[in-house]
Design a protein around this motif. Structure first.
Motif, short mmCIF file in Angstrom:
data_model
loop_
_atom_site.label_atom_id
_atom_site.label_comp_id
_atom_site.label_asym_id
_atom_site.label_seq_id
_atom_site.Cartn_x
_atom_site.Cartn_y
_atom_site.Cartn_z
N TYR A 37 6.56 -7.38 -6.90
CA TYR A 37 5.15 -7.04 -7.11
C TYR A 37 4.44 -7.19 -5.78
CZ TYR A 37 0.33 -7.37 -8.69
OH TYR A 37 -1.01 -7.18 -8.86
N LEU A 38 3.88 -6.09 -5.29
CA LEU A 38 3.22 -6.08 -3.98
C LEU A 38 1.78 -5.65 -4.12
CD1 LEU A 38 6.03 -4.06 -2.14
CD2 LEU A 38 5.81 -6.55 -2.25
N ILE A 39 0.98 -6.05 -3.16
CA ILE A 39 -0.42 -5.63 -3.12
C ILE A 39 -0.65 -4.86 -1.83
CG2 ILE A 39 -2.81 -6.45 -3.00
CD1 ILE A 39 -2.11 -8.41 -5.07
N GLU A 40 -1.27 -3.69 -1.95
CA GLU A 40 -1.64 -2.89 -0.79
C GLU A 40 -3.15 -2.70 -0.82
OE1 GLU A 40 -2.25 -1.25 2.38
OE2 GLU A 40 -0.10 -1.58 2.04
N ASP A 41 -3.83 -3.30 0.17
CA ASP A 41 -5.29 -3.26 0.21
C ASP A 41 -5.84 -1.93 0.72
OD1 ASP A 41 -5.61 -5.86 -0.78
OD2 ASP A 41 -5.31 -6.72 1.21
N ASN A 42 -5.07 -1.22 1.54
CA ASN A 42 -5.52 0.09 2.02
C ASN A 42 -5.42 1.09 0.87
OD1 ASN A 42 -6.01 -0.55 4.81
ND2 ASN A 42 -3.80 -0.75 5.01
N GLN A 43 -6.56 1.60 0.44
CA GLN A 43 -6.61 2.48 -0.72
C GLN A 43 -5.96 3.82 -0.44
OE1 GLN A 43 -7.95 1.41 -3.70
NE2 GLN A 43 -7.04 3.25 -4.56
N GLY A 44 -5.11 4.28 -1.36
CA GLY A 44 -4.52 5.60 -1.26
C GLY A 44 -3.05 5.62 -1.59
N LEU A 45 -2.62 6.71 -2.18
CA LEU A 45 -1.23 6.87 -2.60
C LEU A 45 -0.25 6.70 -1.45
CD1 LEU A 45 0.71 7.63 -4.92
CD2 LEU A 45 0.37 10.01 -4.28
N SER A 46 -0.54 7.28 -0.29
CA SER A 46 0.38 7.18 0.85
C SER A 46 0.55 5.74 1.31
CB SER A 46 -0.11 8.04 2.01
OG SER A 46 -0.06 9.39 1.66
N PHE A 47 -0.53 4.98 1.37
CA PHE A 47 -0.42 3.57 1.76
C PHE A 47 0.44 2.80 0.77
CE2 PHE A 47 -4.56 4.56 3.87
CZ PHE A 47 -4.18 4.27 5.17
N ALA A 48 0.21 3.03 -0.51
CA ALA A 48 0.96 2.33 -1.55
C ALA A 48 2.44 2.70 -1.50
CB ALA A 48 0.37 2.62 -2.92
N ARG A 49 2.73 3.98 -1.43
CA ARG A 49 4.14 4.40 -1.40
C ARG A 49 4.85 3.92 -0.14
NH1 ARG A 49 4.73 10.34 -4.21
NH2 ARG A 49 4.18 9.61 -6.28
#
Length: 120
Positions: A37-49
């Motif tokens: 389980y990870l958290i990505e603070d930069n909003q957007g699909l590319s950042f998350a993927r």
């Protein structure tokens, strides 16, 4: 499919629902599953993927977004078998079947429907 053969990586990209609690409970209740389980603070699909890609350990990456689901119980086995029998293939895709929770979105015109999905 043997749970040792895959990992699940869920990237929370600033969800405001109960994703955090659900994932932590899932990890605690299912220690035999390789779940990150990870958290990505930069909003957007590319950042998350991209965050998920950096954390992945396997050779095959499969993306399922929060508004999608795997259509069959043997989904992972079918994908693994495909790549095993086609070693020269680098990527694959599949049929998309739109399933609206309430009503079709206003931007989903009759022109767009056949371009991005298969009728169910």
């Amino acid at each position: 499919m043997d749970k040792k053969l895959y990992e699940i990586i869920l990237v929370n990209n600033n969800c405001s629902d109960q994703t955090d609690t659900f994932c932590r409970d899932f990890i605690e209740s299912n220690p035999e599953i390789h779940f990150k389980y990870l958290i990505e603070d930069n909003q957007g699909l590319s950042f998350a993927r991209n965050k998920g890609i950096r954390e992945a350990k396997g050779d095959i990456l499969l993306f399922i977004d929060d508004d999608a689901y795997a259509p069959e119980k043997d989904y992972l086995s079918v994908i693994q078998s495909f790549f095993a029998t086609h070693p020269d293939v680098a990527s694959m895709g599949g049929k998309i079947v739109l399933l609206f929770e309430a009503q079709k979105s206003h931007w989903m015109t009759d022109f767009l429907m056949p371009l991005i999905s298969a009728k169910k």
